[in-house]
Design a protein around this motif. Structure first.
Motif, PDB file in Angstrom:
ATOM      1  N   ALA A 112     -28.352  12.865   1.835  1.00 17.46           N
ATOM      2  CA  ALA A 112     -29.576  12.335   1.227  1.00 17.46           C
ATOM      3  C   ALA A 112     -29.401  12.255  -0.284  1.00 17.46           C
ATOM      4  O   ALA A 112     -29.961  11.383  -0.935  1.00 17.46           O
ATOM      5  N   LEU A 113     -28.575  13.162  -0.819  1.00 17.85           N
ATOM      6  CA  LEU A 113     -28.354  13.179  -2.262  1.00 17.85           C
ATOM      7  C   LEU A 113     -27.557  11.952  -2.718  1.00 17.85           C
ATOM      8  O   LEU A 113     -27.929  11.283  -3.683  1.00 17.85           O
ATOM      9  N   LYS A 114     -26.491  11.654  -1.988  1.00 21.35           N
ATOM     10  CA  LYS A 114     -25.592  10.565  -2.417  1.00 21.35           C
ATOM     11  C   LYS A 114     -25.848   9.250  -1.699  1.00 21.35           C
ATOM     12  O   LYS A 114     -25.188   8.248  -1.995  1.00 21.35           O
ATOM     13  N   ASN A 172     -26.338  16.343   7.589  1.00 19.71           N
ATOM     14  CA  ASN A 172     -26.755  16.139   6.196  1.00 19.71           C
ATOM     15  C   ASN A 172     -25.997  17.075   5.238  1.00 19.71           C
ATOM     16  O   ASN A 172     -25.356  18.021   5.662  1.00 19.71           O
ATOM     17  N   LYS A 173     -26.113  16.774   3.968  1.00 18.11           N
ATOM     18  CA  LYS A 173     -25.477  17.536   2.885  1.00 18.11           C
ATOM     19  C   LYS A 173     -23.954  17.433   2.941  1.00 18.11           C
ATOM     20  O   LYS A 173     -23.239  18.366   2.537  1.00 18.11           O
ATOM     21  N   SER A 174     -23.449  16.312   3.445  1.00 14.61           N
ATOM     22  CA  SER A 174     -21.996  16.166   3.542  1.00 14.61           C
ATOM     23  C   SER A 174     -21.357  16.136   2.152  1.00 14.61           C
ATOM     24  O   SER A 174     -20.163  16.388   2.011  1.00 14.61           O
ATOM     25  N   ASP A 175     -22.167  15.846   1.122  1.00 15.04           N
ATOM     26  CA  ASP A 175     -21.636  15.874  -0.253  1.00 15.04           C
ATOM     27  C   ASP A 175     -21.211  17.269  -0.671  1.00 15.04           C
ATOM     28  O   ASP A 175     -20.463  17.442  -1.638  1.00 15.04           O
ATOM     29  N   LYS A 176     -21.663  18.290   0.064  1.00 14.96           N
ATOM     30  CA  LYS A 176     -21.310  19.667  -0.294  1.00 14.96           C
ATOM     31  C   LYS A 176     -19.912  20.041   0.165  1.00 14.96           C
ATOM     32  O   LYS A 176     -19.416  21.118  -0.186  1.00 14.96           O
ATOM     33  N   GLY A 188     -35.601  19.421  12.782  1.00 12.10           N
ATOM     34  CA  GLY A 188     -34.579  20.172  12.061  1.00 12.10           C
ATOM     35  C   GLY A 188     -35.157  21.466  11.526  1.00 12.10           C
ATOM     36  O   GLY A 188     -36.360  21.556  11.290  1.00 12.10           O
ATOM     37  N   ARG A 189     -34.292  22.435  11.346  1.00  9.95           N
ATOM     38  CA  ARG A 189     -34.736  23.690  10.742  1.00  9.95           C
ATOM     39  C   ARG A 189     -35.182  23.435   9.317  1.00  9.95           C
ATOM     40  O   ARG A 189     -34.724  22.481   8.680  1.00  9.95           O
ATOM     41  N   SER A 190     -36.036  24.309   8.791  1.00  2.73           N
ATOM     42  CA  SER A 190     -36.469  24.073   7.418  1.00  2.73           C
ATOM     43  C   SER A 190     -35.275  24.225   6.478  1.00  2.73           C
ATOM     44  O   SER A 190     -34.336  24.987   6.738  1.00  2.73           O
ATOM     45  N   ASN A 191     -35.321  23.427   5.429  1.00  2.00           N
ATOM     46  CA  ASN A 191     -34.291  23.448   4.389  1.00  2.00           C
ATOM     47  C   ASN A 191     -32.986  22.715   4.719  1.00  2.00           C
ATOM     48  O   ASN A 191     -32.058  22.710   3.908  1.00  2.00           O
ATOM     49  N   VAL A 192     -32.903  22.075   5.874  1.00  2.00           N
ATOM     50  CA  VAL A 192     -31.700  21.280   6.149  1.00  2.00           C
ATOM     51  C   VAL A 192     -31.728  19.959   5.387  1.00  2.00           C
ATOM     52  O   VAL A 192     -30.721  19.242   5.311  1.00  2.00           O
ATOM     53  N   GLY A 193     -32.908  19.646   4.819  1.00  2.00           N
ATOM     54  CA  GLY A 193     -33.050  18.385   4.080  1.00  2.00           C
ATOM     55  C   GLY A 193     -33.742  17.308   4.902  1.00  2.00           C
ATOM     56  O   GLY A 193     -33.595  16.121   4.630  1.00  2.00           O
ATOM     57  N   LYS A 194     -34.544  17.721   5.877  1.00  2.00           N
ATOM     58  CA  LYS A 194     -35.208  16.738   6.758  1.00  2.00           C
ATOM     59  C   LYS A 194     -36.086  15.783   5.957  1.00  2.00           C
ATOM     60  O   LYS A 194     -36.014  14.572   6.154  1.00  2.00           O
ATOM     61  N   SER A 195     -36.889  16.329   5.034  1.00  2.00           N
ATOM     62  CA  SER A 195     -37.759  15.446   4.233  1.00  2.00           C
ATOM     63  C   SER A 195     -36.928  14.497   3.393  1.00  2.00           C
ATOM     64  O   SER A 195     -37.244  13.308   3.282  1.00  2.00           O
ATOM     65  N   SER A 196     -35.857  15.020   2.805  1.00  2.00           N
ATOM     66  CA  SER A 196     -35.000  14.179   1.964  1.00  2.00           C
ATOM     67  C   SER A 196     -34.358  13.067   2.796  1.00  2.00           C
ATOM     68  O   SER A 196     -34.232  11.931   2.330  1.00  2.00           O
ATOM     69  N   VAL A 197     -33.948  13.392   4.015  1.00  2.00           N
ATOM     70  CA  VAL A 197     -33.327  12.388   4.883  1.00  2.00           C
ATOM     71  C   VAL A 197     -34.343  11.299   5.233  1.00  2.00           C
ATOM     72  O   VAL A 197     -34.054  10.102   5.130  1.00  2.00           O
ATOM     73  N   SER A 208     -45.653  15.827   4.661  1.00  2.00           N
ATOM     74  CA  SER A 208     -45.493  16.847   5.691  1.00  2.00           C
ATOM     75  C   SER A 208     -45.398  18.240   5.104  1.00  2.00           C
ATOM     76  O   SER A 208     -45.476  19.225   5.819  1.00  2.00           O
ATOM     77  N   LYS A 209     -45.165  18.317   3.792  1.00  2.00           N
ATOM     78  CA  LYS A 209     -44.999  19.636   3.171  1.00  2.00           C
ATOM     79  C   LYS A 209     -46.246  20.091   2.439  1.00  2.00           C
ATOM     80  O   LYS A 209     -46.262  21.180   1.887  1.00  2.00           O
ATOM     81  N   SER A 210     -47.259  19.229   2.401  1.00  2.00           N
ATOM     82  CA  SER A 210     -48.473  19.639   1.701  1.00  2.00           C
ATOM     83  C   SER A 210     -49.124  20.763   2.494  1.00  2.00           C
ATOM     84  O   SER A 210     -48.962  20.854   3.714  1.00  2.00           O
TER      85      SER A 210
HETATM   86  P1  GDP Z   1     -36.526  20.258   4.543  1.00  2.00           P
HETATM   87  O1  GDP Z   1     -37.140  21.590   4.402  1.00  2.00           O
HETATM   88  O2  GDP Z   1     -35.571  20.234   5.691  1.00  2.00           O
HETATM   89  O3  GDP Z   1     -37.496  19.118   4.597  1.00  2.00           O
HETATM   90  O4  GDP Z   1     -35.589  20.057   3.269  1.00  2.00           O
HETATM   91  P2  GDP Z   1     -35.791  19.309   1.865  1.00  2.00           P
HETATM   92  O5  GDP Z   1     -35.708  17.826   2.046  1.00  2.00           O
HETATM   93  O6  GDP Z   1     -36.973  19.846   1.146  1.00  2.00           O
HETATM   94  O7  GDP Z   1     -34.456  19.772   1.141  1.00  2.00           O
HETATM   95  C1  GDP Z   1     -34.138  21.148   0.975  1.00  2.00           C
HETATM   96  C2  GDP Z   1     -33.198  21.301  -0.203  1.00  2.00           C
HETATM   97  O8  GDP Z   1     -31.943  20.689   0.091  1.00  2.00           O
HETATM   98  C3  GDP Z   1     -33.713  20.617  -1.466  1.00  2.00           C
HETATM   99  O9  GDP Z   1     -33.363  21.433  -2.569  1.00  2.00           O
HETATM  100  C4  GDP Z   1     -32.957  19.302  -1.496  1.00  2.00           C
HETATM  101  O10 GDP Z   1     -32.799  18.800  -2.803  1.00  2.00           O
HETATM  102  C5  GDP Z   1     -31.627  19.704  -0.891  1.00  2.00           C
HETATM  103  N1  GDP Z   1     -30.961  18.584  -0.191  1.00  2.00           N
HETATM  104  C6  GDP Z   1     -31.493  17.773   0.747  1.00  2.00           C
HETATM  105  N2  GDP Z   1     -30.580  16.874   1.175  1.00  2.00           N
HETATM  106  C7  GDP Z   1     -29.450  17.101   0.475  1.00  2.00           C
HETATM  107  C8  GDP Z   1     -28.128  16.509   0.469  1.00  2.00           C
HETATM  108  O11 GDP Z   1     -27.802  15.570   1.187  1.00  2.00           O
HETATM  109  N3  GDP Z   1     -27.217  17.074  -0.374  1.00  2.00           N
HETATM  110  C9  GDP Z   1     -27.504  18.117  -1.186  1.00  2.00           C
HETATM  111  N4  GDP Z   1     -26.546  18.588  -1.968  1.00  2.00           N
HETATM  112  N5  GDP Z   1     -28.727  18.712  -1.211  1.00  2.00           N
HETATM  113  C10 GDP Z   1     -29.680  18.206  -0.386  1.00  2.00           C
END
Ligand code: GDP
Length: 201
Positions: A182-184, A149-153, A37-46, A60-62
């Motif tokens: 990932a949030l909800k 991801n981020k469907s809560d938005k 996934g592109r950075s910031n899509v929430g890959k780590s959170s997922v 992975s982010k260290s």
């Molecule tokens: P990565 O760069 O793809 O690994 O993304 P991160 O996991 O670091 O997440 C990037 C930003 O998106 C962070 O501020 C997270 O808190 C936010 N984020 C990740 N998943 C979700 C989600 O499902 N919903 C919302 N609202 N924010 C999310």
């Protein structure tokens, strides 16, 4: 074999190795599923949500690991692989070149790879990087599971509409697709089920 998995199987992944060159890849004889996934899509959170560990994918982010393929092992024969996220501005060209080459090698040659989880932001899906990944999967016969991801938005209506539009856009591609937050914690069980199917079935 899925039936025999321990109930908390998804919690049992541990960081194994960060791979920066193809020589460092673990022996290509087992099973793995890669997360892209592109950075910031929430890959780590997922990933963290799926494995129910708050910080696993932070590894992975260290510093020094953001350009590596990061392996997390279940039992030394079963892995999830966190692929480097694209879109880091501060990478010089030779480095970018080396890691693109590594990624291409990995996607084209890796026999252990059972499939790709492609994480996208439901609000901005299928950018160039994602399209390239779709093409790779098609060309290399790789199974693909798309996580919106981020469907809560989005409101439920808009999230459903986004999913319908994306399905239409990729109708010629053999991929499964799901909503996630990932949030909800939306969609976690579906994702775990898919992962278990690919890793253990
Ligand atoms: P990565 O760069 O793809 O690994 O993304 P991160 O996991 O670091 O997440 C990037 C930003 O998106 C962070 O501020 C997270 O808190 C936010 N984020 C990740 N998943 C979700 C989600 O499902 N919903 C919302 N609202 N924010 C999310």
């Amino acid at each position: 074999m899925i039936d025999e998995l321990p109930e908390d199987w998804y919690r049992r992944f541990e960081f194994k190795i960060g791979v920066a060159s193809k020589e460092q890849l673990p022996v290509d004889a087992y099973r793995e599923v890669a997360f892209a996934g592109r950075s910031n899509v929430g890959k780590s959170s997922v990933i963290n949500k799926i494995v129910s560990r708050r910080n696993l994918a932070r590894t992975s982010k260290s510093p020094g690991r953001t350009r590596e393929l990061n392996y997390f092992s279940y039992d030394e024969k079963t892995f999830i692989v966190d692929l480097p996220g694209y879109g880091y501005a501060k990478v010089d060209n030779p480095t970018k070149h080396a890691w693109t080459k590594l990624l291409n090698h990995y996607l084209e040659e890796r026999s252990s790879l059972r499939g790709i989880f492609l994480i996208v932001d439901i609000r901005h899906p299928l950018k160039n990087f994602d399209q390239a990944m779709l093409e790779y999967c098609g060309a290399n016969n790789l199974a693909l599971h798309i996580i919106l991801n981020k469907s809560d938005k989005l409101s439920i209506n808009n999230a459903n509409k986004a999913m319908t539009d994306i399905k239409e856009e990729i109708r010629e591609i053999d991929a499964s697709i799901q909503m996630f937050s990932a949030l909800k914690g939306i969609g976690v069980e579906i994702a775990r089920h898919k992962l278990a199917e690919w890793l253990f079935d």
